[in-house]
Design a protein around this motif. Structure first.
Motif, PDB file in Angstrom:
ATOM      1  N   ILE A 127       0.881  -1.164   0.000  1.00 63.23           N
ATOM      2  CA  ILE A 127       0.000   0.000   0.000  1.00 63.23           C
ATOM      3  C   ILE A 127       0.922   1.217   0.000  1.00 63.23           C
ATOM      4  CG2 ILE A 127      -1.635   1.348   1.376  1.00 63.23           C
ATOM      5  CD1 ILE A 127      -3.023  -1.133   0.537  1.00 63.23           C
ATOM      6  N   PHE A 136      -6.062  18.150   1.903  1.00 60.00           N
ATOM      7  CA  PHE A 136      -6.543  16.988   1.147  1.00 60.00           C
ATOM      8  C   PHE A 136      -6.846  17.351  -0.310  1.00 60.00           C
ATOM      9  CE2 PHE A 136      -9.470  13.706  -0.235  1.00 60.00           C
ATOM     10  CZ  PHE A 136      -8.954  12.553   0.335  1.00 60.00           C
ATOM     11  N   GLU A 157      -4.443  17.336   7.232  1.00 66.22           N
ATOM     12  CA  GLU A 157      -5.789  17.829   7.513  1.00 66.22           C
ATOM     13  C   GLU A 157      -6.633  16.777   8.237  1.00 66.22           C
ATOM     14  OE1 GLU A 157      -7.740  18.952   3.869  1.00 66.22           O
ATOM     15  OE2 GLU A 157      -9.632  19.425   4.867  1.00 66.22           O
ATOM     16  N   LEU A 175      -5.438   5.020  10.105  1.00 67.38           N
ATOM     17  CA  LEU A 175      -6.253   4.964   8.884  1.00 67.38           C
ATOM     18  C   LEU A 175      -5.880   3.761   8.020  1.00 67.38           C
ATOM     19  CD1 LEU A 175      -6.549   8.713   7.824  1.00 67.38           C
ATOM     20  CD2 LEU A 175      -8.356   7.215   8.683  1.00 67.38           C
ATOM     21  N   LEU A 176      -4.607   3.406   8.008  1.00 64.40           N
ATOM     22  CA  LEU A 176      -4.187   2.236   7.223  1.00 64.40           C
ATOM     23  C   LEU A 176      -4.405   0.937   7.998  1.00 64.40           C
ATOM     24  CD1 LEU A 176      -0.885   3.579   5.588  1.00 64.40           C
ATOM     25  CD2 LEU A 176      -3.167   3.397   4.551  1.00 64.40           C
TER      26      LEU A 176
ATOM     27  N   ARG B 104     -13.215 -10.412   6.186  1.00 65.11           N
ATOM     28  CA  ARG B 104     -12.316  -9.837   5.183  1.00 65.11           C
ATOM     29  C   ARG B 104     -12.787 -10.113   3.753  1.00 65.11           C
ATOM     30  NH1 ARG B 104      -7.817  -6.711   7.430  1.00 65.11           N
ATOM     31  NH2 ARG B 104      -6.242  -7.780   6.222  1.00 65.11           N
ATOM     32  N   VAL B 128     -12.146  12.184  -9.275  1.00 62.76           N
ATOM     33  CA  VAL B 128     -13.050  11.051  -9.042  1.00 62.76           C
ATOM     34  C   VAL B 128     -12.686  10.404  -7.702  1.00 62.76           C
ATOM     35  CG1 VAL B 128     -13.968   8.886  -9.930  1.00 62.76           C
ATOM     36  CG2 VAL B 128     -13.285  10.687 -11.530  1.00 62.76           C
ATOM     37  N   PHE B 136     -11.432   3.308   5.955  1.00 67.12           N
ATOM     38  CA  PHE B 136     -10.398   3.826   5.053  1.00 67.12           C
ATOM     39  C   PHE B 136      -9.448   2.701   4.606  1.00 67.12           C
ATOM     40  CE2 PHE B 136      -6.572   6.039   3.766  1.00 67.12           C
ATOM     41  CZ  PHE B 136      -7.059   7.152   3.098  1.00 67.12           C
ATOM     42  N   ALA B 137      -9.028   1.861   5.534  1.00 66.03           N
ATOM     43  CA  ALA B 137      -8.090   0.781   5.195  1.00 66.03           C
ATOM     44  C   ALA B 137      -8.775  -0.261   4.306  1.00 66.03           C
ATOM     45  CB  ALA B 137      -7.552   0.124   6.465  1.00 66.03           C
ATOM     46  N   THR B 140      -9.083   1.238   0.852  1.00 65.63           N
ATOM     47  CA  THR B 140      -7.786   1.320   0.172  1.00 65.63           C
ATOM     48  C   THR B 140      -7.417  -0.044  -0.403  1.00 65.63           C
ATOM     49  OG1 THR B 140      -7.089   3.109   1.631  1.00 65.63           O
ATOM     50  CG2 THR B 140      -5.350   1.913   0.500  1.00 65.63           C
ATOM     51  N   ARG B 141      -7.614  -1.100   0.382  1.00 68.61           N
ATOM     52  CA  ARG B 141      -7.267  -2.454  -0.086  1.00 68.61           C
ATOM     53  C   ARG B 141      -8.217  -2.917  -1.199  1.00 68.61           C
ATOM     54  NH1 ARG B 141      -6.528  -3.283   5.790  1.00 68.61           N
ATOM     55  NH2 ARG B 141      -4.306  -2.915   6.127  1.00 68.61           N
ATOM     56  N   LYS B 144      -7.532  -1.039  -4.478  1.00 69.03           N
ATOM     57  CA  LYS B 144      -6.261  -1.511  -5.048  1.00 69.03           C
ATOM     58  C   LYS B 144      -6.431  -2.895  -5.687  1.00 69.03           C
ATOM     59  CE  LYS B 144      -1.473  -2.335  -3.521  1.00 69.03           C
ATOM     60  NZ  LYS B 144      -0.742  -1.124  -3.906  1.00 69.03           N
ATOM     61  N   ASP B 151      -8.985   8.903  -7.801  1.00 70.73           N
ATOM     62  CA  ASP B 151      -7.999   9.921  -7.426  1.00 70.73           C
ATOM     63  C   ASP B 151      -7.759   9.942  -5.925  1.00 70.73           C
ATOM     64  OD1 ASP B 151      -7.297  11.156  -9.931  1.00 70.73           O
ATOM     65  OD2 ASP B 151      -9.371  11.856 -10.009  1.00 70.73           O
ATOM     66  N   CYS B 152      -8.777   9.623  -5.164  1.00 66.82           N
ATOM     67  CA  CYS B 152      -8.627   9.619  -3.709  1.00 66.82           C
ATOM     68  C   CYS B 152      -9.759   8.807  -3.092  1.00 66.82           C
ATOM     69  CB  CYS B 152      -8.624  11.043  -3.147  1.00 66.82           C
ATOM     70  SG  CYS B 152     -10.143  11.955  -3.482  1.00 66.82           S
ATOM     71  N   ILE B 153      -9.577   8.492  -1.828  1.00 68.05           N
ATOM     72  CA  ILE B 153     -10.544   7.673  -1.106  1.00 68.05           C
ATOM     73  C   ILE B 153     -11.072   8.472   0.066  1.00 68.05           C
ATOM     74  CG2 ILE B 153     -10.674   5.660   0.429  1.00 68.05           C
ATOM     75  CD1 ILE B 153      -8.745   4.315  -1.629  1.00 68.05           C
ATOM     76  N   ILE B 154     -12.395   8.598   0.143  1.00 72.81           N
ATOM     77  CA  ILE B 154     -13.007   9.328   1.257  1.00 72.81           C
ATOM     78  C   ILE B 154     -13.974   8.381   1.952  1.00 72.81           C
ATOM     79  CG2 ILE B 154     -14.339  11.348   1.955  1.00 72.81           C
ATOM     80  CD1 ILE B 154     -13.306  12.814  -0.489  1.00 72.81           C
ATOM     81  N   GLU B 157     -15.417   6.930   7.653  1.00 69.16           N
ATOM     82  CA  GLU B 157     -14.562   7.007   8.842  1.00 69.16           C
ATOM     83  C   GLU B 157     -14.030   8.424   9.048  1.00 69.16           C
ATOM     84  OE1 GLU B 157     -11.277   4.284   8.478  1.00 69.16           O
ATOM     85  OE2 GLU B 157     -10.341   4.951  10.349  1.00 69.16           O
ATOM     86  N   LEU B 158     -13.802   9.145   7.967  1.00 66.72           N
ATOM     87  CA  LEU B 158     -13.259  10.506   8.076  1.00 66.72           C
ATOM     88  C   LEU B 158     -14.302  11.477   8.621  1.00 66.72           C
ATOM     89  CD1 LEU B 158     -11.200  10.672   4.743  1.00 66.72           C
ATOM     90  CD2 LEU B 158     -10.443   9.921   7.009  1.00 66.72           C
ATOM     91  N   LEU B 175     -13.535  18.182   2.154  1.00 66.55           N
ATOM     92  CA  LEU B 175     -12.206  17.640   1.848  1.00 66.55           C
ATOM     93  C   LEU B 175     -11.806  17.936   0.405  1.00 66.55           C
ATOM     94  CD1 LEU B 175     -12.203  14.209   3.720  1.00 66.55           C
ATOM     95  CD2 LEU B 175     -10.859  16.239   4.260  1.00 66.55           C
TER      96      LEU B 175
END
Lengths: 242, 242
Positions: A127, A136, A157, A175-176, B104, B128, B136-137, B140-141, B144, B151-154, B157-158, B175
């Motif tokens: 990752i 952000f 942020e 977060l990860l 999982r 996007v 978030f984790a 992300t996984r 991927k 472009d980003c992950i929101i 959790e944030l 954000l």
């Protein structure tokens, strides 16, 4: 005593952006020179970029010490820009639109030559998160414009604290959902490496000799203590996955 | 009265993940069937996935109403898994490792056929962002593994609030530093479209007829009110950038 660093422990890379991944100094200097010229002002973009960046660490430190509330990096850049324009005696030459464009210069910066391909290689195994004091939205635009293949973006942020504040690194690990020793911080600034190490991260100092331009010495590996020292993302990929 | 929707207003897309971008039902059903078989249990993975997902909206709603503190989607999935294993009378057959693997399963799900290419086309013109109730984790996984070009992950959790809570959408706009009317929410669930519209976002309902599997009807455009209705990311790209 923490156990000795082993590359096999790493499951995520936390990669700094300004200086480590993108060449902020060339990018800002060129845009400052260009915008100034359009407003009929002769300005040494490189020296201006240096003076601007010099104001960055103390401005962030005031936020981290709680002397002022959280503010965006854009706001800090805008404040120090106003100061600099006055010092250079050119405040009258730049209208609101010009100042806005100058602040936004930090949103579009060129990637270092090894960054796109090196990160793409690393991303096959880990990752790979962009971890920066930029906001952000700024980071999202910067990463997109430079074509940097990050898996996710983690801005200071989200922690409401700037690196090297411990909360900035703790937020990354949280977060990860990854324990700090399994996250490798990759950065060209010794203060970032020091902050990450103190938060329990693995560390890779990435030497960028031209990070501060041609006239100032860059941070040196000998001024910090890191698990790895490399000269680019390609070398880091070679080292972690030979 | 808000002004009528114009595609030219849009500068960022907020794209839902589970159901809209990835086929959670097939992915979870296949993995449940597979894991159960390895533990010598015969289980209808599809029916199990349906029952599991049925517990998702009420569990989130309790968090949003403040009846319990913020918890991860993984935690909600784990709690409802325990219930379901008891109901099916198979709790004894699954050890800790099996339960962990079942939770999982939600981290690795196949993208719908049109998603990777359609998102790549949209990304040429817009920011996007993946906008989901997953952690978030997890996101992300998942993003991927599925090769989705965000472009980003929101993550919710944030915001510490799940969609359709207003704070979940407000956090996205904040954000991205983008006014809500300039963000287009793309989702296959009417409750998500309703939440986004109430937060002032533009909305694109993306119809996924097989989102809930072969036996249950998917959400219908006629049950909500959206600015656009499409059947895939390719059609959305055609519509926004013909």
């Amino acid at each position: 005593m923490s156990p000795p660093f082993e590359p096999g422990m790493v499951s995520a890379l936390a990669v700094d952006v300004f200086g480590t991944t993108v060449d902020w100094r060339t990018g800002v200097a060129d845009q400052v020179t260009d915008i100034a010229a359009r407003y009929g002002v002769e300005l040494d973009g490189g020296a201006f970029a240096d003076a601007w960046r010099d104001r960055y660490l103390p401005a962030m430190a005031r936020v981290n010490r709680g002397e002022r509330d959280w503010v965006y990096l854009d706001t800090l850049h805008r404040e120090s820009l106003e100061e600099l324009l006055h010092i250079h005696g050119v405040a009258d030459a730049f209208d609101e639109e010009a100042r806005h464009r100058l602040v936004r210069a930090w949103h579009h910066l060129p990637a270092w030559d090894d960054a796109v391909e090196g990160l793409a290689r690393l991303r096959r195994h880990y990752i790979v998160a962009a971890v920066s004091n930029g906001g952000f939205a700024l980071l999202t635009r910067l990463v997109k414009a430079a074509g940097l293949p990050f898996d996710c973006i983690i801005s200071a942020e989200l922690a409401r604290a700037y690196k090297p504040h411990p909360r900035a690194y703790q937020t990354v690990a949280a977060l990860l959902d990854t324990p700090p020793p399994r996250v490798l911080m990759v950065a060209c600034h010794t203060w970032d490496i020091d902050g990450a190490r103190q938060a329990g991260f693995g560390t890779a100092f990435l030497h960028r000799p031209r990070e501060k331009g041609p006239h100032r010495p860059a941070d040196q590996a000998s001024d910090t203590s890191s698990d790895l020292t490399v000269t680019g993302f390609d070398e880091l990929a070679d080292l972690l996955h030979p």
